[in-house]
Design an enzyme around this catalytic site. Structure first.
Site, PDB file in Angstrom:
ATOM      1  N   HIS A   1      -2.935  -8.972  14.156  1.00 54.54           N
ATOM      2  CA  HIS A   1      -4.241  -8.336  14.293  1.00 54.54           C
ATOM      3  C   HIS A   1      -5.334  -9.321  13.878  1.00 54.54           C
ATOM      4  O   HIS A   1      -5.058 -10.350  13.243  1.00 54.54           O
ATOM      5  CB  HIS A   1      -4.337  -7.054  13.443  1.00 54.54           C
TER       6      HIS A   1
HETATM    7  P1  TYD Z   1      -1.390  -3.781   7.827  1.00 53.66           P
HETATM    8  O1  TYD Z   1      -2.707  -4.366   7.497  1.00 53.66           O
HETATM    9  O2  TYD Z   1      -1.155  -3.307   9.237  1.00 53.66           O
HETATM   10  O3  TYD Z   1      -0.224  -4.775   7.385  1.00 53.66           O
HETATM   11  P2  TYD Z   1       0.348  -6.093   8.096  1.00 53.66           P
HETATM   12  O4  TYD Z   1      -0.685  -6.577   9.074  1.00 53.66           O
HETATM   13  O5  TYD Z   1       0.587  -7.062   6.988  1.00 53.66           O
HETATM   14  O6  TYD Z   1       1.631  -5.703   8.753  1.00 53.66           O
HETATM   15  O7  TYD Z   1      -1.136  -2.561   6.843  1.00 53.66           O
HETATM   16  C1  TYD Z   1       0.120  -1.887   6.757  1.00 53.66           C
HETATM   17  C2  TYD Z   1      -0.125  -0.450   6.370  1.00 53.66           C
HETATM   18  O8  TYD Z   1      -0.745  -0.363   5.076  1.00 53.66           O
HETATM   19  C3  TYD Z   1      -1.025   0.313   7.333  1.00 53.66           C
HETATM   20  O9  TYD Z   1      -0.461   1.591   7.544  1.00 53.66           O
HETATM   21  C4  TYD Z   1      -2.322   0.459   6.615  1.00 53.66           C
HETATM   22  C5  TYD Z   1      -1.961   0.387   5.140  1.00 53.66           C
HETATM   23  N1  TYD Z   1      -2.992  -0.277   4.324  1.00 53.66           N
HETATM   24  C6  TYD Z   1      -3.827   0.474   3.517  1.00 53.66           C
HETATM   25  O10 TYD Z   1      -3.737   1.721   3.484  1.00 53.66           O
HETATM   26  N2  TYD Z   1      -4.761  -0.165   2.755  1.00 53.66           N
HETATM   27  C7  TYD Z   1      -4.898  -1.514   2.774  1.00 53.66           C
HETATM   28  O11 TYD Z   1      -5.766  -2.072   2.049  1.00 53.66           O
HETATM   29  C8  TYD Z   1      -4.051  -2.297   3.648  1.00 53.66           C
HETATM   30  C9  TYD Z   1      -4.169  -3.800   3.722  1.00 53.66           C
HETATM   31  C10 TYD Z   1      -3.097  -1.631   4.394  1.00 53.66           C
END
Ligand code: TYD
Length: 142
Positions: free
Chosen positions: A56
């Site tokens: 992303h």
């Molecule tokens: P995501 O940013 O998609 O993780 P990555 O890109 O590392 O795989 O986040 C994973 C999950 O965690 C998603 O369901 C959203 C949640 N999340 C929060 O609730 N608060 C936060 O500050 C972050 C970074 C993620």
């Protein structure tokens, strides 16, 4: 701040460290060492070695990724070219500016990525679809 200045470019930033016989201490000061105010801190851990994360970009969010334990790779894509950073030194953080598509992979066992972020969590700030990212990038650079 000009978007072309080094201060605002994705890059590795040296983190100030103080080590003595008692051990080490590292510090990142907002608006001094990094070009944003930290509003949120989170960390990635227990990532399976063969797993990739990220996929992303963010519309507004600035971040600093710090490999406080272990090592992993981060691929940054600005819509024109990709660059891989191998993060294995807790004294360097990877500064990532908005509209940069990222992929994190090759996590070593026990690795931890500490993330300093400029905004509170907002799913609306995410661009998860790669084609949408390329479109946003095109519009921003017109
Ligand atoms: P995501 O940013 O998609 O993780 P990555 O890109 O590392 O795989 O986040 C994973 C999950 O965690 C998603 O369901 C959203 C949640 N999340 C929060 O609730 N608060 C936060 O500050 C972050 C970074 C993620």
């Amino acid at each position: 701040m000009s978007d072309n200045s080094d201060w605002n470019k994705c890059r590795l930033i040296k983190i100030k460290g103080f080590s003595d016989n008692n051990g080490g201490l590292s510090v990142v000061e907002s608006d001094i060492d990094i070009p944003f105010i930290t509003k949120r801190i989170y960390y990635l851990y227990d990532v399976k070695e063969k797993l990739s994360r990220g996929f992303h970009a963010h519309k507004e969010l600035y971040q600093l990724y710090i490999p406080i334990n272990g090592e992993f790779d981060v691929e940054l894509d600005d819509g024109y070219s990709k660059k891989v950073f191998h993060l294995d030194d807790r004294n360097y953080g990877l500064f990532i500016k908005p509209i940069t598509y990222r992929k994190l992979y090759n996590f070593s066992k026990g690795s931890i990525c500490l993330v300093l972020a400029s905004h509170l969590y907002d799913e609306e700030d995410y661009i998860r679809d790669y084609n949408e990212f390329l479109n946003v990038k095109k519009i921003k650079t017109l």
